[in-house]
Design a protein around this motif. Structure first.
Motif, PDB file in Angstrom:
ATOM      1  N   THR A  32       0.831  -1.220   0.000  1.00  0.00           N
ATOM      2  CA  THR A  32       0.000   0.000   0.000  1.00  0.00           C
ATOM      3  C   THR A  32       0.861   1.264   0.000  1.00  0.00           C
ATOM      4  N   TRP A  33       0.629   2.166   0.973  1.00  0.00           N
ATOM      5  CA  TRP A  33       1.319   3.459   0.931  1.00  0.00           C
ATOM      6  C   TRP A  33       2.815   3.307   1.203  1.00  0.00           C
ATOM      7  N   LYS A  34       3.205   2.285   1.952  1.00  0.00           N
ATOM      8  CA  LYS A  34       4.632   2.061   2.176  1.00  0.00           C
ATOM      9  C   LYS A  34       5.314   1.624   0.880  1.00  0.00           C
ATOM     10  N   GLY A  35       4.618   0.817   0.106  1.00  0.00           N
ATOM     11  CA  GLY A  35       5.145   0.433  -1.197  1.00  0.00           C
ATOM     12  C   GLY A  35       5.258   1.627  -2.128  1.00  0.00           C
ATOM     13  N   LEU A  36       4.279   2.529  -2.055  1.00  0.00           N
ATOM     14  CA  LEU A  36       4.344   3.751  -2.861  1.00  0.00           C
ATOM     15  C   LEU A  36       5.529   4.607  -2.446  1.00  0.00           C
ATOM     16  N   LEU A  37       5.765   4.697  -1.135  1.00  0.00           N
ATOM     17  CA  LEU A  37       6.911   5.458  -0.644  1.00  0.00           C
ATOM     18  C   LEU A  37       8.219   4.852  -1.140  1.00  0.00           C
ATOM     19  N   PHE A  38       8.309   3.526  -1.115  1.00  0.00           N
ATOM     20  CA  PHE A  38       9.520   2.866  -1.604  1.00  0.00           C
ATOM     21  C   PHE A  38       9.696   3.105  -3.104  1.00  0.00           C
ATOM     22  N   ALA A  39       8.588   3.089  -3.840  1.00  0.00           N
ATOM     23  CA  ALA A  39       8.666   3.353  -5.278  1.00  0.00           C
ATOM     24  C   ALA A  39       9.150   4.778  -5.543  1.00  0.00           C
ATOM     25  N   LEU A  40       8.739   5.715  -4.701  1.00  0.00           N
ATOM     26  CA  LEU A  40       9.138   7.110  -4.889  1.00  0.00           C
ATOM     27  C   LEU A  40      10.638   7.315  -4.709  1.00  0.00           C
ATOM     28  N   VAL A  41      11.265   6.486  -3.875  1.00  0.00           N
ATOM     29  CA  VAL A  41      12.700   6.654  -3.642  1.00  0.00           C
ATOM     30  C   VAL A  41      13.541   5.711  -4.488  1.00  0.00           C
ATOM     31  N   SER A  42      12.952   4.608  -4.957  1.00  0.00           N
ATOM     32  CA  SER A  42      13.747   3.610  -5.684  1.00  0.00           C
ATOM     33  C   SER A  42      13.518   3.640  -7.192  1.00  0.00           C
ATOM     34  N   VAL A  43      12.325   4.042  -7.611  1.00  0.00           N
ATOM     35  CA  VAL A  43      11.985   4.017  -9.033  1.00  0.00           C
ATOM     36  C   VAL A  43      11.902   5.414  -9.616  1.00  0.00           C
ATOM     37  N   ALA A  44      11.279   6.327  -8.898  1.00  0.00           N
ATOM     38  CA  ALA A  44      10.962   7.635  -9.467  1.00  0.00           C
ATOM     39  C   ALA A  44      12.169   8.541  -9.729  1.00  0.00           C
ATOM     40  N   PRO A  45      13.118   8.699  -8.772  1.00  0.00           N
ATOM     41  CA  PRO A  45      14.129   9.756  -8.945  1.00  0.00           C
ATOM     42  C   PRO A  45      14.920   9.687 -10.248  1.00  0.00           C
ATOM     43  N   HIS A  46      15.595   8.586 -10.526  1.00  0.00           N
ATOM     44  CA  HIS A  46      16.405   8.517 -11.741  1.00  0.00           C
ATOM     45  C   HIS A  46      15.542   8.427 -12.992  1.00  0.00           C
ATOM     46  N   ASN A  47      14.324   7.893 -12.847  1.00  0.00           N
ATOM     47  CA  ASN A  47      13.435   7.826 -14.011  1.00  0.00           C
ATOM     48  C   ASN A  47      12.891   9.191 -14.393  1.00  0.00           C
ATOM     49  N   LEU A  48      12.966  10.161 -13.495  1.00  0.00           N
ATOM     50  CA  LEU A  48      12.595  11.521 -13.856  1.00  0.00           C
ATOM     51  C   LEU A  48      13.535  12.082 -14.924  1.00  0.00           C
ATOM     52  N   ILE A  49      14.716  11.510 -15.035  1.00  0.00           N
ATOM     53  CA  ILE A  49      15.651  11.878 -16.096  1.00  0.00           C
ATOM     54  C   ILE A  49      15.555  10.896 -17.253  1.00  0.00           C
ATOM     55  N   ILE A  50      15.508   9.612 -16.923  1.00  0.00           N
ATOM     56  CA  ILE A  50      15.554   8.573 -17.955  1.00  0.00           C
ATOM     57  C   ILE A  50      14.343   8.626 -18.872  1.00  0.00           C
ATOM     58  N   ALA A  79      24.372  10.738 -16.188  1.00  0.00           N
ATOM     59  CA  ALA A  79      24.032  11.438 -14.955  1.00  0.00           C
ATOM     60  C   ALA A  79      22.972  10.667 -14.170  1.00  0.00           C
ATOM     61  N   ALA A  80      21.952  10.166 -14.876  1.00  0.00           N
ATOM     62  CA  ALA A  80      20.912   9.372 -14.214  1.00  0.00           C
ATOM     63  C   ALA A  80      21.487   8.078 -13.643  1.00  0.00           C
ATOM     64  N   SER A  81      22.431   7.478 -14.360  1.00  0.00           N
ATOM     65  CA  SER A  81      23.063   6.244 -13.888  1.00  0.00           C
ATOM     66  C   SER A  81      23.877   6.496 -12.630  1.00  0.00           C
ATOM     67  N   SER A  82      24.531   7.655 -12.557  1.00  0.00           N
ATOM     68  CA  SER A  82      25.290   8.019 -11.358  1.00  0.00           C
ATOM     69  C   SER A  82      24.374   8.116 -10.149  1.00  0.00           C
ATOM     70  N   PHE A  83      23.226   8.762 -10.348  1.00  0.00           N
ATOM     71  CA  PHE A  83      22.264   8.889  -9.253  1.00  0.00           C
ATOM     72  C   PHE A  83      21.743   7.518  -8.839  1.00  0.00           C
ATOM     73  N   GLU A  84      21.401   6.692  -9.833  1.00  0.00           N
ATOM     74  CA  GLU A  84      20.854   5.371  -9.549  1.00  0.00           C
ATOM     75  C   GLU A  84      21.864   4.476  -8.841  1.00  0.00           C
ATOM     76  N   THR A  85      23.152   4.676  -9.122  1.00  0.00           N
ATOM     77  CA  THR A  85      24.191   3.818  -8.549  1.00  0.00           C
ATOM     78  C   THR A  85      24.536   4.197  -7.119  1.00  0.00           C
ATOM     79  N   TRP A  86      24.675   5.508  -6.865  1.00  0.00           N
ATOM     80  CA  TRP A  86      25.220   5.932  -5.574  1.00  0.00           C
ATOM     81  C   TRP A  86      24.200   6.564  -4.629  1.00  0.00           C
TER      82      TRP A  86
END
Length: 213
Positions: free
Chosen positions: A118-136, A187-194
């Motif tokens: 539920t909302w915890k999964g959404l929170l995890f998606a926001l930090v694990s999927v969303a950030p670098h995909n905002l560039i990709i 640049a997106a790969s750098s963010f996703e890696t570190w």
């Protein structure tokens, strides 16, 4: 120089809209695929995610963040495939399929997390999927539009026998745009890696606690 760019952007607006809608359709389709899973598949998925979150939280052997060049090569291959498909008229459907497939992958990933936590999964998606995909995602959409535009230019200049213009200039521009987008991918790969693994480690204890309830 700004005016031609503005006119080119205006001419390509319908393509941007079409590609974006196609991508969003893929996201919706991927999210709906989660509901199509059987109960056994959902249980296996929940078990896998639970072990994955425990490995992240405890730094176990099950969690191995990918190295920078592994992530970068993965994204650059996707970008390079779009560039390659844009060099031929028959590659147009392939570009559209890749955009739809990218949406499906993201939609399915987010749908699985939200469906299980539920909302915890959404929170995890926001930090694990969303950030670098905002560039990709914008990079892939821009590259797709550039590839489609170049392919349409080939149709106009070769297939329709309109030989008044040369393909060399558009090819150089097309390749230059792709190379610039490749730098953004790095640049997106750098963010996703570190950065992404650190953010995942911050949120994971919340998900692990829900597994023990």
């Amino acid at each position: 120089m700004i005016r031609p760019f503005r006119y080119a952007l205006k001419d390509q607006t319908p393509i941007y809209v079409f590609v974006s809608v196609l991508f969003l359709m893929g996201v919706v389709f991927g999210a709906l695929m989660v509901n199509a899973l059987t109960l056994e598949q959902q249980q296996d998925l929940s078990r896998y995610l639970g072990n994955f979150f425990i490995s992240i939280n405890e730094g176990g052997a099950g969690f191995h963040p990918m190295a920078f060049w592994e992530v970068a090569v993965l994204h650059l291959k996707w970008l390079g495939l779009i560039w390659l498909l844009g060099l031929s008229v028959i590659g147009l459907p392939g570009i559209l399929i890749l955009d739809f497939l990218k949406g499906v992958l993201i939609g399915f990933t987010v749908g699985c997390l939200v469906g299980q936590f539920t909302w915890k999964g959404l929170l995890f998606a926001l930090v694990s999927v969303a950030p670098h995909n905002l560039i990709i995602i914008p990079v892939l959409l821009i590259s797709s539009v550039a590839a489609i535009g170049f392919s349409l230019n080939i149709i106009r200049s070769r297939v329709l026998m309109n030989r008044s213009g040369s393909v060399a200039g558009p090819f150089v521009n097309y390749t230059g745009v792709t190379m610039a987008l490749g730098l953004m991918m790095l640049a997106a790969s750098s963010f996703e890696t570190w950065v992404t693994p650190v953010m995942m480690a911050w949120v994971t204890p919340m998900l692990e606690s829900s597994l023990t309830l």
